[in-house]
Design an enzyme around this catalytic site. Structure first.
Site, PDB file in Angstrom:
ATOM      1  N   GLU A  23      -7.426  -1.959   4.928  1.00 36.36           N
ATOM      2  CA  GLU A  23      -7.304  -1.985   3.472  1.00 36.36           C
ATOM      3  C   GLU A  23      -6.438  -3.148   3.005  1.00 36.36           C
ATOM      4  OE1 GLU A  23      -5.950   2.074   3.485  1.00 36.36           O
ATOM      5  OE2 GLU A  23      -7.645   2.714   2.260  1.00 36.36           O
ATOM      6  N   ARG A  48      -7.139  19.620   1.754  1.00 36.09           N
ATOM      7  CA  ARG A  48      -7.887  19.775   0.496  1.00 36.09           C
ATOM      8  C   ARG A  48      -9.205  20.509   0.760  1.00 36.09           C
ATOM      9  NH1 ARG A  48      -7.516  13.570  -1.241  1.00 36.09           N
ATOM     10  NH2 ARG A  48      -6.103  13.382   0.518  1.00 36.09           N
ATOM     11  N   HIS A  78     -11.148   5.747  -2.244  1.00 30.78           N
ATOM     12  CA  HIS A  78     -11.238   5.027  -0.962  1.00 30.78           C
ATOM     13  C   HIS A  78     -12.072   3.746  -1.081  1.00 30.78           C
ATOM     14  CE1 HIS A  78     -10.456   9.072   1.253  1.00 30.78           C
ATOM     15  NE2 HIS A  78      -9.330   8.378   1.179  1.00 30.78           N
ATOM     16  N   ARG A 124      -2.049  -1.890  -3.980  1.00 35.34           N
ATOM     17  CA  ARG A 124      -3.127  -0.897  -3.989  1.00 35.34           C
ATOM     18  C   ARG A 124      -2.841   0.146  -5.068  1.00 35.34           C
ATOM     19  NH1 ARG A 124      -4.114   4.168   0.037  1.00 35.34           N
ATOM     20  NH2 ARG A 124      -6.150   4.746  -0.755  1.00 35.34           N
ATOM     21  N   ASN A 164       0.869  -1.172   0.000  1.00 31.30           N
ATOM     22  CA  ASN A 164       0.000   0.000   0.000  1.00 31.30           C
ATOM     23  C   ASN A 164       0.910   1.229   0.000  1.00 31.30           C
ATOM     24  OD1 ASN A 164      -1.872   2.005   0.454  1.00 31.30           O
ATOM     25  ND2 ASN A 164      -2.853   1.008   2.212  1.00 31.30           N
ATOM     26  N   LEU A 211     -13.249   8.608   7.187  1.00 35.09           N
ATOM     27  CA  LEU A 211     -12.753   9.911   7.633  1.00 35.09           C
ATOM     28  C   LEU A 211     -11.312   9.758   8.097  1.00 35.09           C
ATOM     29  CD1 LEU A 211     -15.914  11.048   9.673  1.00 35.09           C
ATOM     30  CD2 LEU A 211     -15.430  11.339   7.232  1.00 35.09           C
TER      31      LEU A 211
END
Lengths: 363, 400
Positions: free
Chosen positions: B385, B239, B177, B88, B7, B206
């Protein structure tokens, strides 16, 4: 009292004349502005004289008051105002924030004064309704320095319709402060979530480009997409703005001129896949905005539809209720608010004139 | 079958060696500060189970070197070599819409879509290339974050701009995501005893950096708050999230057409950092609420952050219709109960009845923090993940 209302867009000047005691206008007309590919169009020098002559032709005397619709009034104009030199001076600082609209309004004020020197003239701002928008709603995720230097603040641009629709909804519902989703079905559609007359959410942004997709306007876009288009089209911000506000939205998706009402009624859905897609894109955006508004208010008492395509609200409402009922466990009542912008302008200036003691002379 | 999962971040490389299908972690860790020298040296942090973590200082100029360090660690323990590798990929572009075995054709597509995730995709490609050299002949699978969102209906993927422009520039909504959303949705469905194919929810990933919400119907993504890029949607650490197109153009004009500087501003100096002025972490803003100096700005920061989140939750509950659950995950979603409480409060109209005491006490995950009689459950689930990538890689290897 006779009242004249004026509403200028980039393409035309629309005027409505109201005779005392009558709800509908006795005269309405749309006069084209001088053509231009983009940007502000000039008002022909004799445009307001044409309006005066049109009134004289049907035997109407000069108006007792005039209402002029202005798109943008910033934070300074939280209420409609009668025009005076001080008001004109206060419009000047807004030039950079709405560089296409404010100069047009100032020009229109001067032309109207010249044509109707005796009539008091009110400026009615679409943005006034949003003066009380909470900071958490109007503020973007940007640093305060950028926000202040560029005056980047969310406002709505259909405030006249929203206010009229919310007042009407409260009256018809018999509630002092109903939780209203106000959906203005205009070529640039807009949704506001309002507690009574207090807006807490609006889909419009600093400019009318943000929000629901319009007939020619893109609506919400990833900022990266905007930058990509601006670079790859080669014309920079101006060219990108032209594409995103004049050649996008429902017409951009379908590649041909059509109205929001055409898309909502969707009469030939089987034959036109692009039109079907445009309809679904619009409905998806409206459904999301409804959910956001309901969450912001904690519940909803009614959805009220206004604007020139207000009657298309029946079709839209059937669809919305089908989609919202599983989430809410019930349906939502709907109201169709059919009064025109001109009628709202007339009502506003009439109240102002009475309160102010102006325009009371008999004609 | 041992699945080695990578990842990649821009300057980090997380890895897990997982025995499948039993999902047993054999080894794991993270290479940190890869690339040019920083204030602290590059290092490899190894998970040692009950023994805690072990940190090894070692120079790693790029992801290829980091990979070689990881392989050296794996070789120290018997039975710790991979049979298949899973990577990933943040954005798989328009063509890699599912897990894919990396062959020459897929490699060419990966190279072509590097720009869609300029921070994350290039190091992932560097790692794949290094794996080809270190493990020649070992199958490699890419699992894309955008793959989970391939089920988004066409109208949710489409921006209201001329189709010719979208086609020419490859503009559409991808969503991000996806690996995390898929994992927590699967886990919540399992916890509730509902087949995932009949499970509907709003998943709230989040993170302390990026964040997105995903609307899920019958186990499939139907919308995601991120768009063409990870810039759209919620207010994130640095962002801006959603922004009026007119503002973006105004900023571009003010920067005299310098797209890169506007991108830097919107991606790296906005969001929580821009609002607060001193920290990109929303937890710091919450902590500053009681302080003398920054309380006002911290209050504005938390209000704007939470308001956007709440509006999107309502928007997605409307899209989903009859939701089984709302799920919170990743750093902020898992560890900041104030965020969950504010966002879920007052949403009884959507069937959410929140148990504030249970929420405040939530430590051992997964945990359901909804009131007993709440029709919509509220789950807090730790995302994983790497397990999700391992599952996809294992399934792919069994299929190919």
């Amino acid at each position: 009292m006779h009242i004249l209302t004026l509403h200028a867009t980039f393409r035309s000047l629309t005027f409505h004349a109201f005779r005392d005691g009558m709800d509908e206008p006795v005269l309405e007309s749309e006069l084209p502005l001088e053509p231009s590919d983009r940007g502000q169009r000039r008002l022909p020098a004799d445009l307001l004289r044409q309006v005066r002559h049109a009134l004289q032709d049907i035997g109407l005397p000069g108006p007792a008051a005039i209402a002029l619709r202005a798109l943008f009034g910033g934070e300074r104009f939280a209420r409609p105002v009668f025009v005076c030199d001080a008001v004109l001076a206060q419009l000047e600082p807004l030039l950079h924030r709405a560089p296409l609209h404010v100069p047009q309004v100032i020009e229109l004020v001067h032309s109207t004064r010249e044509a109707f020197p005796d009539a008091p003239m009110a400026l009615v701002f679409e943005t006034s309704f949003f003066a009380r928008l909470p900071e958490r709603e109007w503020r973007y995720g940007l640093d305060p320095e950028t926000v202040e230097s560029q005056s980047l603040r969310r406002v709505g641009f259909q405030g006249i319709y929203h206010e009229g629709a919310c007042i009407d909804a409260a009256r018809r519902l018999g509630m002092p402060q109903p939780r209203i989703l106000s959906i203005c079905l205009e070529p640039r559609p807009e949704l506001a979530a309002c507690l009574g007359r207090w807006p807490v959410v609006v889909t419009g942004g600093t400019t009318p480009a943000e929000g629901l997709p319009g007939e020619t306007c893109c609506g919400d876009l990833d900022p990266s997409v905007v930058l990509r288009i601006a670079q790859d089209l080669g014309g920079g911000p101006e060219e990108a703005s032209h594409v995103l506000t004049r050649h996008s939205g429902l017409q951009g998706l379908t590649g041909r001129p059509l109205s929001l009402a055409d898309v909502l009624t969707d009469r030939d859905r089987d034959r036109d896949t692009q039109r079907q897609l445009a309809r679904e894109v619009f409905l998806h955006a409206v459904l999301r905005a409804c959910g956001a508004g309901i969450a912001a208010m904690g519940d909803v008492d009614a959805i009220v539809y206004s604007g020139r395509y207000a009657t298309s609200g029946t079709v839209l409402h059937t669809w919305l209720n089908q989609r919202l009922e599983p989430a809410l466990g019930r349906t939502i009542p709907s109201l169709i608010h059919t009064r025109s912008r001109a009628q709202h302008l007339r009502d506003i200036v009439r109240v102002m004139a009475r309160e102010d003691g102006r325009g009371t002379r008999s004609h | 079958m041992n699945v080695l999962v990578f990842n990649c971040g821009s300057s980090s490389l997380k890895y897990r060696l997982i025995a499948m299908p039993q999902e047993q972690e054999l080894s794991g860790g993270e290479a940190q500060r890869i690339g040019p020298p920083t204030a602290k040296p590059s290092c490899l942090v190894l998970n040692r189970g009950l023994s805690g973590k072990e940190t090894r200082i070692t120079p790693m100029r790029d992801h290829g070197e980091a990979l070689r360090q990881v392989v050296a660690v794996l070789r120290e323990s018997p039975g710790c070599m991979p049979h298949v590798i899973g990577h990933r990929l943040v954005n798989g572009g328009p063509t890699i819409t599912d897990r894919s075995l990396v062959d020459d054709a897929v490699w060419a597509e990966l190279v072509a879509c590097q720009d869609l995730a300029p921070i994350h995709n290039p190091p992932a490609l560097a790692t794949i290339q290094a794996c080809r050299e270190v493990f020649p002949g070992l199958p490699q699978v890419v699992v894309s974050d955008t793959a989970f969102h391939r089920t988004m209906p066409r109208h949710a993927q489409t921006y209201a701009i001329p189709p010719a422009l979208s086609r020419t520039l490859g503009i559409r909504k991808y969503g991000y995501h996806g690996i995390s959303h898929q994992y927590v949705v699967t886990e919540a469905a399992r916890q509730m005893g509902i087949p995932v194919a009949r499970f509907s929810a709003v998943s709230c990933h989040l993170g302390s950096g990026g964040a997105s919400l995903c609307a899920v119907v019958n186990g499939q993504s139907i919308d995601n708050t991120m768009g063409y890029s990870p810039l759209q949607g919620l207010v994130m650490s640095t962002r801006c999230g959603d922004l009026d197109p007119g503002i973006t153009l105004r900023l571009l004009a003010a920067a005299q057409g310098d797209r890169a500087s506007v991108e830097r501003q919107l991606n790296h100096r906005s969001g929580v950092l821009g609002l607060s002025g001193n920290s990109a972490d929303i937890r710091d803003a919450f902590e500053s609420l009681g302080s003398d100096g920054d309380a006002d700005r911290a209050r504005t920061t938390t209000h704007v952050y939470l308001w956007r989140l709440k509006k999107y939750l309502g928007a997605y509950l409307a899209l989903v219709g009859r939701a089984d659950a709302v799920i919170f995950t990743d750093t902020i979603g898992e560890s900041v109960p104030e965020v969950r409480e504010v966002v879920c409060s007052g949403l009884q109209v959507f069937g959410i009845h929140f148990d504030t005491r249970c929420n405040a006490a939530a430590r051992d995950l997964p945990v359901d923090v909804a009131d007993t009689d709440s029709p919509v459950r509220v789950w807090v689930i730790a995302t994983n993940e790497e397990i999700s990538i391992a599952r996809s890689t294992y399934q792919a290897q069994c299929t190919f």
